[in-house]
Design a protein around this motif. Structure first.
Motif, mmCIF file in Angstrom:
data_model
loop_
_atom_site.group_PDB
_atom_site.id
_atom_site.type_symbol
_atom_site.label_atom_id
_atom_site.label_comp_id
_atom_site.label_asym_id
_atom_site.label_seq_id
_atom_site.Cartn_x
_atom_site.Cartn_y
_atom_site.Cartn_z
ATOM 1 N N LYS A 40 82.192 47.174 -2.595
ATOM 2 C CA LYS A 40 83.018 48.336 -2.904
ATOM 3 C C LYS A 40 82.983 49.283 -1.708
ATOM 4 O O LYS A 40 82.010 49.320 -0.954
ATOM 5 C CB LYS A 40 82.492 49.049 -4.148
ATOM 6 C CG LYS A 40 82.660 48.245 -5.410
ATOM 7 C CD LYS A 40 82.214 49.028 -6.604
ATOM 8 C CE LYS A 40 82.411 48.197 -7.858
ATOM 9 N NZ LYS A 40 82.050 48.934 -9.064
ATOM 10 N N PHE A 41 84.046 50.052 -1.554
ATOM 11 C CA PHE A 41 84.156 50.991 -0.437
ATOM 12 C C PHE A 41 82.950 51.925 -0.376
ATOM 13 O O PHE A 41 82.429 52.208 0.705
ATOM 14 C CB PHE A 41 85.461 51.793 -0.567
ATOM 15 C CG PHE A 41 85.694 52.739 0.561
ATOM 16 C CD1 PHE A 41 86.132 52.282 1.792
ATOM 17 C CD2 PHE A 41 85.483 54.100 0.398
ATOM 18 C CE1 PHE A 41 86.350 53.154 2.834
ATOM 19 C CE2 PHE A 41 85.700 54.988 1.438
ATOM 20 C CZ PHE A 41 86.140 54.506 2.658
ATOM 21 N N GLU A 42 82.504 52.374 -1.530
ATOM 22 C CA GLU A 42 81.376 53.311 -1.588
ATOM 23 C C GLU A 42 80.102 52.716 -0.980
ATOM 24 O O GLU A 42 79.282 53.436 -0.422
ATOM 25 C CB GLU A 42 81.105 53.730 -3.046
ATOM 26 C CG GLU A 42 82.197 54.559 -3.669
ATOM 27 C CD GLU A 42 83.379 53.726 -4.180
ATOM 28 O OE1 GLU A 42 83.266 52.480 -4.297
ATOM 29 O OE2 GLU A 42 84.438 54.325 -4.437
ATOM 30 N N GLU A 43 79.945 51.405 -1.086
ATOM 31 C CA GLU A 43 78.773 50.748 -0.506
ATOM 32 C C GLU A 43 78.783 50.836 1.020
ATOM 33 O O GLU A 43 77.736 51.002 1.643
ATOM 34 C CB GLU A 43 78.704 49.290 -0.959
ATOM 35 C CG GLU A 43 78.420 49.140 -2.442
ATOM 36 C CD GLU A 43 78.387 47.692 -2.865
ATOM 37 O OE1 GLU A 43 77.468 46.971 -2.421
ATOM 38 O OE2 GLU A 43 79.280 47.289 -3.637
ATOM 39 N N TYR A 44 79.964 50.730 1.609
ATOM 40 C CA TYR A 44 80.071 50.870 3.066
ATOM 41 C C TYR A 44 79.758 52.294 3.502
ATOM 42 O O TYR A 44 79.181 52.517 4.560
ATOM 43 C CB TYR A 44 81.461 50.448 3.552
ATOM 44 C CG TYR A 44 81.713 48.974 3.397
ATOM 45 C CD1 TYR A 44 81.051 48.045 4.195
ATOM 46 C CD2 TYR A 44 82.602 48.487 2.444
ATOM 47 C CE1 TYR A 44 81.273 46.685 4.051
ATOM 48 C CE2 TYR A 44 82.834 47.132 2.294
ATOM 49 C CZ TYR A 44 82.160 46.241 3.104
ATOM 50 O OH TYR A 44 82.381 44.896 2.959
ATOM 51 N N PHE A 80 82.469 59.860 6.402
ATOM 52 C CA PHE A 80 83.480 60.864 6.090
ATOM 53 C C PHE A 80 83.393 61.976 7.124
ATOM 54 O O PHE A 80 82.317 62.464 7.443
ATOM 55 C CB PHE A 80 83.270 61.443 4.684
ATOM 56 C CG PHE A 80 84.372 62.352 4.265
ATOM 57 C CD1 PHE A 80 85.611 61.840 3.925
ATOM 58 C CD2 PHE A 80 84.193 63.725 4.226
ATOM 59 C CE1 PHE A 80 86.652 62.678 3.551
ATOM 60 C CE2 PHE A 80 85.227 64.568 3.854
ATOM 61 C CZ PHE A 80 86.454 64.039 3.511
ATOM 62 N N GLY A 81 84.545 62.338 7.679
ATOM 63 C CA GLY A 81 84.594 63.376 8.705
ATOM 64 C C GLY A 81 85.906 64.121 8.625
ATOM 65 O O GLY A 81 86.372 64.466 7.548
ATOM 66 N N ALA A 140 92.466 55.048 6.717
ATOM 67 C CA ALA A 140 91.160 55.699 6.571
ATOM 68 C C ALA A 140 91.147 57.052 7.283
ATOM 69 O O ALA A 140 90.662 58.046 6.731
ATOM 70 C CB ALA A 140 90.061 54.797 7.119
ATOM 71 N N LEU A 141 91.673 57.104 8.495
ATOM 72 C CA LEU A 141 91.681 58.353 9.270
ATOM 73 C C LEU A 141 92.508 59.438 8.596
ATOM 74 O O LEU A 141 92.158 60.618 8.665
ATOM 75 C CB LEU A 141 92.202 58.097 10.684
ATOM 76 C CG LEU A 141 91.253 57.363 11.612
ATOM 77 C CD1 LEU A 141 91.986 56.899 12.873
ATOM 78 C CD2 LEU A 141 90.067 58.232 11.976
ATOM 79 N N THR A 142 93.598 59.052 7.942
ATOM 80 C CA THR A 142 94.413 60.059 7.252
ATOM 81 C C THR A 142 93.708 60.602 6.013
ATOM 82 O O THR A 142 94.108 61.625 5.475
ATOM 83 C CB THR A 142 95.802 59.511 6.848
ATOM 84 O OG1 THR A 142 95.626 58.398 5.983
ATOM 85 C CG2 THR A 142 96.618 59.118 8.057
ATOM 86 N N ASN A 143 92.649 59.901 5.596
ATOM 87 C CA ASN A 143 91.841 60.358 4.465
ATOM 88 C C ASN A 143 90.492 60.905 4.900
ATOM 89 O O ASN A 143 89.626 61.183 4.068
ATOM 90 C CB ASN A 143 91.653 59.218 3.463
ATOM 91 C CG ASN A 143 92.932 58.911 2.723
ATOM 92 O OD1 ASN A 143 93.358 59.677 1.883
ATOM 93 N ND2 ASN A 143 93.560 57.811 3.074
ATOM 94 N N GLY A 144 90.313 61.047 6.220
ATOM 95 C CA GLY A 144 89.095 61.656 6.739
ATOM 96 C C GLY A 144 87.931 60.703 6.965
ATOM 97 O O GLY A 144 86.803 61.146 7.170
#
Length: 79
Positions: free
Chosen positions: A4-8, A16-17, A67-71
């Protein structure tokens, strides 16, 4: 097994930035250029490997742009 994405995020392979729209746009442009270029490569047993590599990179660039558009900044190809 697909993580899952959260695991990464927990593994710090995705951080997150800040949202980076300019880099996202640049990645989309590079991806489009890759796709345009691959259209001109004749598909055969010799070229199939390089075509696959170009398409993989194009797909990876689009995912990174999203991903970058979501930070998020991706630090691993597996993420």
């Amino acid at each position: 097994m697909v993580k899952k994405f959260e695991e990464y995020v927990l593994d710090e392979k995705v951080i997150f930035g800040e949202i980076d729209i300019q880099k996202s746009k640049a990645l989309i442009k590079m991806s489009r250029n890759n796709l345009k270029t691959v259209e001109f490569i004749p598909l055969n047993i010799t070229s199939c490997s390089i075509i696959f590599s170009i398409l993989y990179e194009s797909f990876r660039q689009i995912i990174e742009a999203i991903a970058l558009t979501n930070g998020y900044k991706i630090y691993s190809h597996e993420a």
